[in-house]
Design an enzyme around this catalytic site. Structure first.
Site, PDB file in Angstrom:
ATOM      1  N   ARG A  58      15.274 -32.738  27.679  1.00 37.65           N
ATOM      2  CA  ARG A  58      15.347 -34.102  27.085  1.00 37.65           C
ATOM      3  C   ARG A  58      15.444 -33.839  25.636  1.00 37.65           C
ATOM      4  O   ARG A  58      15.930 -34.695  24.817  1.00 37.65           O
ATOM      5  CB  ARG A  58      13.896 -34.669  27.242  1.00 37.65           C
ATOM      6  N   GLU A  95      -0.082 -21.201  30.556  1.00 38.64           N
ATOM      7  CA  GLU A  95      -1.603 -21.267  30.921  1.00 38.64           C
ATOM      8  C   GLU A  95      -1.829 -20.437  32.398  1.00 38.64           C
ATOM      9  O   GLU A  95      -2.677 -19.720  32.355  1.00 38.64           O
ATOM     10  CB  GLU A  95      -2.099 -22.863  31.137  1.00 38.64           C
TER      11      GLU A  95
END
Length: 171
Positions: A58, A95
């Site tokens: 994007r 993460e």
């Protein structure tokens, strides 16, 4: 114009507990998209960039039209394996694992003034990796621009260059 009126909120996407800020509705509204591009153009023009870099995917939607408006080139930072030719890569921690961003080896000339663009700044992990990659190839990253910032995730604190966003959400 209140651009927040043109951002759709999608609960539980892409997984339960996540609120997704969808720019599709902004892109689909000609006057709102035009206004968003105008605002970013005026804000980022002062940095006198040589080239704009968009982060897959994007970020391409933001960087390409801004590059045209600012009279600069447009370069893509992509995920692993999507660019032809010689590439430079940077691996970074997520993460739960690692990811990689890549750029074509000859895309940036050392010392070029670069602005990095994406649709959304959240934790800053991908943006920080893109900045590190660009600095590795000799870019002078002068600013970052995003449509949306999720301030509660603290991504801006991971970045060592000026950050400009049009819309911020505190929760």
């Amino acid at each position: 114009m209140d651009l927040k009126e043109h951002i759709r909120h999608v609960p539980d996407f892409p997984k339960p507990g996540i609120l997704f800020y969808d720019i599709s509705t902004l892109l689909a509204n000609g006057p709102a998209w035009h206004e968003a591009l105008n605002r970013l153009t005026e804000t980022l023009r002062t940095y006198k960039p040589d080239v704009l870099v968009g982060i897959e995917s994007r970020g391409f939607l933001v960087a390409a039209p801004l590059a045209d408006r600012l009279g600069t080139g447009f370069i893509m930072v992509r995920k692993r394996g999507k660019l032809p030719g010689e590439i430079i890569r940077h691996a970074y921690d997520l993460e739960y694992g690692q990811d990689v961003v890549e750029i074509q080896a000859d895309a940036i000339k050392p010392g070029q003034r670069v602005i990095v663009l994406d649709d959304l700044l959240a934790t800053g992990g991908t943006m920080s990796a893109a900045v590190t990659l660009l600095e590795k190839v000799g870019a002078n990253v002068v600013a970052i621009g995003c449509l949306i910032e999720l301030t509660f995730l603290g991504g801006r604190q991971r970045l060592n260059v000026p950050v400009h966003t049009l819309l911020s959400y505190d929760s």
